[in-house]
Design a protein around this motif. Structure first.
Motif, PDB file in Angstrom:
ATOM      1  N   THR A 131       0.822  -1.286  -0.034  1.00 59.17           N
ATOM      2  CA  THR A 131      -0.158   0.013   0.001  1.00 59.17           C
ATOM      3  C   THR A 131       0.704   1.339  -0.009  1.00 59.17           C
ATOM      4  O   THR A 131       0.332   2.636  -0.152  1.00 59.17           O
ATOM      5  CB  THR A 131      -0.938   0.095   1.223  1.00 59.17           C
ATOM      6  N   PHE A 132       2.206   1.133   0.379  1.00 59.63           N
ATOM      7  CA  PHE A 132       2.806   2.547   0.268  1.00 59.63           C
ATOM      8  C   PHE A 132       2.640   3.277  -1.019  1.00 59.63           C
ATOM      9  O   PHE A 132       2.348   4.501  -0.936  1.00 59.63           O
ATOM     10  CB  PHE A 132       4.313   2.259   0.597  1.00 59.63           C
ATOM     11  N   PRO A 133       2.867   2.899  -2.165  1.00 60.00           N
ATOM     12  CA  PRO A 133       2.640   3.401  -3.409  1.00 60.00           C
ATOM     13  C   PRO A 133       1.507   4.405  -3.312  1.00 60.00           C
ATOM     14  O   PRO A 133       1.207   5.527  -3.770  1.00 60.00           O
ATOM     15  CB  PRO A 133       3.015   2.727  -4.418  1.00 60.00           C
ATOM     16  N   PHE A 134       0.326   3.664  -2.825  1.00 62.57           N
ATOM     17  CA  PHE A 134      -1.003   3.928  -3.145  1.00 62.57           C
ATOM     18  C   PHE A 134      -1.077   5.440  -1.923  1.00 62.57           C
ATOM     19  O   PHE A 134      -1.748   6.343  -2.098  1.00 62.57           O
ATOM     20  CB  PHE A 134      -1.989   2.942  -2.563  1.00 62.57           C
ATOM     21  N   VAL A 135      -0.448   4.974  -0.754  1.00 64.56           N
ATOM     22  CA  VAL A 135      -0.510   6.108   0.319  1.00 64.56           C
ATOM     23  C   VAL A 135       0.056   7.346  -0.163  1.00 64.56           C
ATOM     24  O   VAL A 135      -0.449   8.455   0.034  1.00 64.56           O
ATOM     25  CB  VAL A 135      -0.228   5.350   1.541  1.00 64.56           C
ATOM     26  N   THR A 170      -8.507  -0.854   1.366  1.00 65.28           N
ATOM     27  CA  THR A 170      -9.835  -0.161   2.025  1.00 65.28           C
ATOM     28  C   THR A 170      -9.381   0.286   3.508  1.00 65.28           C
ATOM     29  O   THR A 170      -9.506   1.264   4.099  1.00 65.28           O
ATOM     30  CB  THR A 170     -11.092  -1.178   1.848  1.00 65.28           C
ATOM     31  N   TRP A 171      -8.934  -0.728   4.361  1.00 61.68           N
ATOM     32  CA  TRP A 171      -8.459  -0.406   5.888  1.00 61.68           C
ATOM     33  C   TRP A 171      -7.411   0.444   6.072  1.00 61.68           C
ATOM     34  O   TRP A 171      -7.624   1.369   6.653  1.00 61.68           O
ATOM     35  CB  TRP A 171      -8.002  -1.748   6.078  1.00 61.68           C
ATOM     36  N   VAL A 172      -6.461   0.514   5.003  1.00 57.58           N
ATOM     37  CA  VAL A 172      -5.348   1.510   4.916  1.00 57.58           C
ATOM     38  C   VAL A 172      -6.135   2.839   4.483  1.00 57.58           C
ATOM     39  O   VAL A 172      -5.606   3.921   5.325  1.00 57.58           O
ATOM     40  CB  VAL A 172      -4.379   1.305   4.272  1.00 57.58           C
ATOM     41  N   PHE A 173      -6.807   2.829   3.713  1.00 60.53           N
ATOM     42  CA  PHE A 173      -7.653   4.103   3.050  1.00 60.53           C
ATOM     43  C   PHE A 173      -8.363   4.811   4.180  1.00 60.53           C
ATOM     44  O   PHE A 173      -8.046   6.260   4.414  1.00 60.53           O
ATOM     45  CB  PHE A 173      -8.398   3.819   1.870  1.00 60.53           C
ATOM     46  N   ASN A 174      -8.963   4.038   4.940  1.00 57.46           N
ATOM     47  CA  ASN A 174      -9.862   4.830   6.095  1.00 57.46           C
ATOM     48  C   ASN A 174      -8.868   5.355   7.115  1.00 57.46           C
ATOM     49  O   ASN A 174      -9.166   6.296   7.796  1.00 57.46           O
ATOM     50  CB  ASN A 174     -10.579   3.753   6.647  1.00 57.46           C
ATOM     51  N   ILE A 187     -14.821   1.951  -5.721  1.00 54.48           N
ATOM     52  CA  ILE A 187     -14.748   3.269  -4.873  1.00 54.48           C
ATOM     53  C   ILE A 187     -15.898   3.280  -3.839  1.00 54.48           C
ATOM     54  O   ILE A 187     -15.623   3.784  -2.488  1.00 54.48           O
ATOM     55  CB  ILE A 187     -14.808   4.647  -5.800  1.00 54.48           C
ATOM     56  N   ALA A 188     -17.045   2.844  -4.102  1.00 56.80           N
ATOM     57  CA  ALA A 188     -18.196   2.786  -3.112  1.00 56.80           C
ATOM     58  C   ALA A 188     -17.890   1.770  -2.059  1.00 56.80           C
ATOM     59  O   ALA A 188     -18.189   2.274  -0.789  1.00 56.80           O
ATOM     60  CB  ALA A 188     -19.382   1.931  -3.787  1.00 56.80           C
ATOM     61  N   GLU A 189     -16.804   0.818  -2.034  1.00 57.23           N
ATOM     62  CA  GLU A 189     -16.674  -0.019  -1.180  1.00 57.23           C
ATOM     63  C   GLU A 189     -15.660   0.663  -0.224  1.00 57.23           C
ATOM     64  O   GLU A 189     -15.358   0.813   0.898  1.00 57.23           O
ATOM     65  CB  GLU A 189     -15.982  -1.496  -1.497  1.00 57.23           C
ATOM     66  N   LEU A 190     -14.892   1.396  -0.892  1.00 57.76           N
ATOM     67  CA  LEU A 190     -13.499   1.909  -0.282  1.00 57.76           C
ATOM     68  C   LEU A 190     -14.158   3.253   0.528  1.00 57.76           C
ATOM     69  O   LEU A 190     -13.511   3.328   1.561  1.00 57.76           O
ATOM     70  CB  LEU A 190     -12.566   2.638  -1.672  1.00 57.76           C
ATOM     71  N   VAL A 191     -15.169   3.893   0.046  1.00 55.16           N
ATOM     72  CA  VAL A 191     -15.464   5.111   0.883  1.00 55.16           C
ATOM     73  C   VAL A 191     -16.803   4.883   1.759  1.00 55.16           C
ATOM     74  O   VAL A 191     -17.425   5.573   2.304  1.00 55.16           O
ATOM     75  CB  VAL A 191     -15.697   6.342  -0.037  1.00 55.16           C
TER      76      VAL A 191
END
Lengths: 256, 223
Positions: B39-43, B83-87, B167-171
């Motif tokens: 997830t680092f690149p995404f973050v 998703t967890w990291v995104f939150n 995206i819906a799941e992500l947010v």
């Protein structure tokens, strides 16, 4: 669905790769995370100064993994100005129990491409000693083969440089930093010169250059110190060691 | 086994139907290192695109992963790791944005002046932008003008390449809501870009007169 204009799409295409991290970004942030969780958690619990740490035994027992952990913590110590290197409970546990043959600490690169830190809970005792990079998940401990490997992204190498004697590098830099702490920059420079002679392309040459800049400036050799600082500092370098270098050599930080 | 990441196994109750002895699914919790690598690149990309400045991106990314490290034992696999990291990321980014607003820096975003030459060149030959960091700068300025909700869906859809259901799941939002936000975000993004063009390129520079200027747009912006 509303579509973007051609200009907007062109802009997005052009900018899409702009924010990609470099390996240096990944390494720098990981090191700072490790330093923070390691120094605050593990390091606070068990602290061993560099002068009393047996690097030979570290290398013998833990090989690459412990070397990496030690190096990370050393760099963290250099950066924070704490002058202390800590050993984790896992490392200490491994020191007491490791039975297998020592592995050569000859590389910073592993399949995971990085060093890791360990949990601070009591489950660490169940970890197999020196069996690869330590992991952080503080969960039930049932070590398994790399079950999740297929599901994770391909890994990228973080370090380009290698060293055959990471512990030796760590020891010399730690000694140099200790000399600085004692107020003897000339002795620190001697240690750093020794490091440069023994490890001209070692894994910690950047850190050496940073500590050298500090030592030169503290010795009153500002022109040389600033030259070394220039080599160490870059517009994107944001480590705490960089802050120490700037402070020692009275270099103002350029704004972004 | 040298070089192999150790994986701890935990059990997460994935089905909660109230039935005694409900199905339990074996869940392999990833190690911190695995989460970081994945997830680092995404973050790294996302914190910047959601308004965190270059000078503080290191700090915010570090805070995200320190939180990931400390809360990894709470991750039960009910959502994807991303998703967890995104939150976690969103909580930290929101704090950052609140802090920035308190310091009175937010207003600078809407008054940012873009170098006219950059936009002129961009419109003249967008492909050239690929080699220019300025494209990223313009993008950040445009994203800063969007609300957080709109910026998130636009970044995920048009930069990360995620589908609307993803995206819906992500947010954690309804699919229709995400479609609606994305439509509005794209419209606003386009309008802001057009305003930037208009500000950057004076009327007298448009049309025939512009042809004498290297890299300038011929006939202004066609919309």
């Amino acid at each position: 669905m509303t579509n973007l204009s051609s200009e907007a799409r062109a802009l997005l295409r052009a900018a899409r790769s702009h924010d990609e991290p470099t390996d240096a970004d990944s390494h720098r942030v990981r090191a700072s995370v490790m330093a923070k969780v390691g120094m605050a958690g593990v390091g606070a619990a068990i602290g061993v100064t560099t002068s009393t740490l047996s690097f030979a035994s570290v290398g013998s027992f833990f090989g690459t993994t412990a070397g990496k952990v030690t190096a990370v913590l050393l760099v963290a110590g250099l950066s924070a100005g704490t002058y202390a290197v800590t050993r984790s409970p896992v490392a200490m546990h491994a020191a007491a129990t490791a039975q297998g043959p020592a592995r050569s600490p000859n590389a910073l690169v592993t399949s995971s491409g990085s060093s890791t830190i360990e949990p601070t809970n009591s489950e660490v005792g169940e970890l197999p000693a020196a069996s690869g990079p330590l992991t952080a998940a503080p969960t039930l401990a049932h070590a398994t083969p790399a079950k999740t490997h297929a599901s994770i992204a391909p890994r990228r190498a973080v370090h380009a440089r290698r060293t055959d004697d990471l512990e030796g590098e760590v020891r010399l830099l730690a000694d140099a930093d200790a000399e600085l702490r004692r107020g003897d920059p000339d002795a620190a420079l001697t240690r750093l010169a020794e490091h440069a002679a023994k490890y001209p392309s070692g894994a910690l040459v950047d850190e050496r250059e940073g500590v050298r800049a500090i030592a030169l400036c503290r010795a009153g050799r500002f022109s040389e110190g600033r030259a070394a600082a220039d080599r160490f500092l870059s517009p994107t370098r944001k480590s705490s060691l960089a802050a120490r270098v700037r402070a020692a050599c009275a270099i103002e930080k350029t704004s972004d | 086994m040298p070089g192999v990441l150790t994986t701890r196994i935990a059990f997460a109750n994935q089905v909660d139907d109230g039935t005694p002895g409900a199905e339990r699914v074996l869940f392999a919790r990833p190690s911190f290192e695995e989460v970081y690598q994945q997830t680092f690149p995404f973050v790294w990309r996302t914190v910047r695109r959601l308004g965190v400045g270059d000078s503080t991106r290191d700090d915010v990314a570090q805070e995200v992963f320190v939180t990931v490290y400390r809360r990894l034992s709470e991750f039960q696999g009910r959502s994807s790791v991303k998703t967890w990291v995104f939150n976690i990321l969103m909580g930290i980014v929101r704090n950052y944005r609140r802090s920035r607003r308190r310091k009175g820096k937010a207003q600078a975003l809407s008054s940012t002046v873009v170098d006219p030459a950059i936009l002129a060149d961009a419109a003249a030959d967008p492909s050239e932008l690929a080699s220019r960091a300025q494209a990223g700068r313009i993008l950040h300025q445009l994203l800063d003008e969007l609300s957080e909700e709109k910026a998130v869906v636009l970044v995920m859809a048009d930069l990360e390449g995620m589908t609307v259901p993803e995206i819906a799941e992500l947010v954690n939002a309804n699919v229709n809501t995400v479609y609606s936000r994305l439509r509005a975000a794209r419209r606003e993004f386009d309008e802001t870009l057009a305003r930037m063009h208009a500000r950057a390129i004076p009327p007298r520079m448009r049309g025939a007169g512009a042809s004498n200027r290297p890299g300038a747009i011929r006939g202004g912006i066609s919309r």
